[in-house]
Write an enzyme that holds these catalytic residues in place. Structure first.
Site, PDB file in Angstrom:
ATOM      1  N   PRO A  47      16.672  -3.790  -6.896  1.00  0.00           N
ATOM      2  CA  PRO A  47      15.875  -4.220  -8.059  1.00  0.00           C
ATOM      3  C   PRO A  47      15.529  -5.704  -8.049  1.00  0.00           C
ATOM      4  O   PRO A  47      14.679  -6.147  -8.827  1.00  0.00           O
ATOM      5  CB  PRO A  47      16.781  -3.872  -9.240  1.00  0.00           C
ATOM      6  CG  PRO A  47      18.165  -3.947  -8.682  1.00  0.00           C
ATOM      7  CD  PRO A  47      18.057  -3.466  -7.258  1.00  0.00           C
ATOM      8  N   ASP A  98      11.569  -5.800   3.775  1.00  0.00           N
ATOM      9  CA  ASP A  98      12.021  -5.536   5.147  1.00  0.00           C
ATOM     10  C   ASP A  98      13.519  -5.779   5.315  1.00  0.00           C
ATOM     11  O   ASP A  98      14.148  -5.195   6.195  1.00  0.00           O
ATOM     12  CB  ASP A  98      11.232  -6.408   6.127  1.00  0.00           C
ATOM     13  CG  ASP A  98       9.739  -6.146   6.043  1.00  0.00           C
ATOM     14  OD1 ASP A  98       9.339  -4.979   6.177  1.00  0.00           O
ATOM     15  OD2 ASP A  98       8.970  -7.099   5.827  1.00  0.00           O
ATOM     16  N   SER A 113       8.186  -8.439  -1.157  1.00  0.00           N
ATOM     17  CA  SER A 113       7.035  -9.336  -1.251  1.00  0.00           C
ATOM     18  C   SER A 113       6.011  -9.041  -0.158  1.00  0.00           C
ATOM     19  O   SER A 113       4.862  -8.728  -0.443  1.00  0.00           O
ATOM     20  CB  SER A 113       7.488 -10.796  -1.155  1.00  0.00           C
ATOM     21  OG  SER A 113       8.348 -11.135  -2.211  1.00  0.00           O
ATOM     22  N   ASP A 150       9.139 -18.867   5.769  1.00  0.00           N
ATOM     23  CA  ASP A 150       9.724 -17.718   5.083  1.00  0.00           C
ATOM     24  C   ASP A 150      10.979 -18.121   4.324  1.00  0.00           C
ATOM     25  O   ASP A 150      11.168 -17.774   3.148  1.00  0.00           O
ATOM     26  CB  ASP A 150      10.042 -16.625   6.104  1.00  0.00           C
ATOM     27  CG  ASP A 150      10.151 -15.253   5.469  1.00  0.00           C
ATOM     28  OD1 ASP A 150       9.868 -15.126   4.263  1.00  0.00           O
ATOM     29  OD2 ASP A 150      10.517 -14.300   6.174  1.00  0.00           O
TER      30      ASP A 150
END
Length: 395
Positions: free
Chosen positions: A72, A129, A161, A223
């Site tokens: 979540p 991922d 995302s 990232d």
């Protein structure tokens, strides 16, 4: 106009009140739509039609329930809502699920490691991922991994995302990104699975699997560093990328790789990290902007990084960005990586390899595996062709 409903887009058909109803997710004007089609007629005729539909696979097969992990907190925190949308369609298809909400890091890893897999027909992640990486490696850590990897599939619902792996699935299936939840529903409901590649990796102190890839330098820097603006979704990486193009960082070390030879066996054996790579490998030593050993075609919804790669082609695509690349050339490449003229003029190398090794001079250099932070001085990996299975709808 006629509406064509193919068997691979059907969820369920049923008879009641002198009607036969088909629930399906066909493409209408190139976009997926959930529809109900009702046929009225004689009860015997409808019964004959239903028999034909069953015979030719116009329904999802009965099978054991799916084990589903929902994170979540992933991305913009919409994974739970997305799962509810997908699960409603799975209920229509008659697919049972058992949902686990992850509460901490490695929750799914530990659960998959210990659970009785025989109770389920597959495992599903609803996140980005990172959770795919966690579940895959939970399975890899089991003693029965070699048996499981050929018959126990992994399914993916995008809830993070960037969702690079799911974007790559959609690209390979020729689906619109706007239909990602409908496409994911079909992939889970239809009960089919297909073999896909993964990368078997190791550092100085552990072994693990990757379905996305290992990145060093600019890309993982953007990232990792952009986590402070996670609220911006996948766009956060591009905000940080602009900053790094204006003020670039250079990384020193070695990139080793074994070029892919399609005439030879893909069963590559890695030498220990404390030993030199074999003479059949190629070594590049010096300064780099980035290096990426990648297994997916997309990095996120907007970046088609390696357009031609497929999930079962037996390749790792190694992308090397030299430190000498001009800022304008870097921008042109990132905007249009499938333009071969841009690749040639920029100095970026894209090589199909069977194995790779990165040696970093600095331990704190930005490094990620499947978009998750990795800390080490050396990392290497080899392709395992068609080594596991993904839940993907039948063609």
């Amino acid at each position: 106009k006629y509406l064509t409903i193919q068997r691979q887009c059907c969820l369920r058909h049923s008879i009641g009140d002198e009607q036969l109803v088909i629930h399906a997710i066909p493409k209408i004007n190139h976009r997926r739509r959930f529809i109900q089609v009702r046929f009225e007629g004689d009860k015997d005729d409808l019964s004959t039609l239903q028999t034909l539909l069953k015979r030719y696979g116009f329904a999802c097969p009965e099978r054991k329930k799916l084990l589903v992990f929902v994170n979540p907190f992933s991305g913009t925190k919409v994974a739970d809502r997305k799962w509810k949308s997908v699960n409603q369609l799975l209920e229509i298809a008659g697919v049972d699920t058992e949902t686990v909400i992850t509460r901490k890091q490695n929750h799914a890893f530990e659960a998959v490691q210990q659970t009785d897999i025989s109770l389920y027909s597959g495992v599903v992640t609803v996140s980005g991922d990172g959770l795919v990486h966690e579940v895959l490696n939970g399975l890899y850590s089991r003693k029965d991994w070699d048996e499981l990897r050929g018959k126990f599939p992994l399914g993916i619902v995008p809830g993070g995302s960037g969702n690079a792996i799911h974007c790559s699935i959609l690209h390979q299936q020729k689906e619109d990104f706007g239909d990602e939840l409908l496409a994911a529903s079909l992939n889970l409901a239809r009960g089919s699975s297909t073999p896909v590649d993964y990368i078997e990796c190791e550092t100085e102190n552990r072994k693990f699997l990757s379905m996305f890839g290992v990145a060093w330098g600019l890309i993982p820097d953007c990232d990792i560093s952009s986590e402070v603006i996670r609220w911006a979704g996948f766009a956060r990486v591009y905000i940080w990328l602009f900053f790094r193009i204006v003020k670039p960082r250079i990384y020193r070390g070695k990139v080793h790789y074994l070029p892919r030879n399609t005439d030879e066996d893909d069963d590559v054996h890695l030498t220990p990290l404390n030993e030199p790579v074999p003479s059949t490998w190629t070594t590049i030593e010096g300064e780099f902007l980035a290096a990426y050993a990648c297994k997916q075609s997309f990095l996120d919804y907007s970046t088609r990084f390696i357009p031609d790669i497929r999930m079962d082609d037996g390749n790792i695509t190694l992308v090397i960005f030299p430190s000498t690349i001009h800022r304008l050339q870097l921008i042109r490449f990132l905007l249009n990586p499938d333009d071969h003229s841009t690749i040639q003029t920029s100095g970026v190398q894209m090589i199909n390899v069977s194995a790779f090794r990165f040696e970093m001079e600095e331990e704190n250099d930005p490094l990620t595996v499947d978009a998750e932070k990795l800390t080490c001085n050396q990392v290497q990996g080899r392709i395992v062709p068609r080594g596991s299975r993904l839940l993907l709808r039948d063609k």
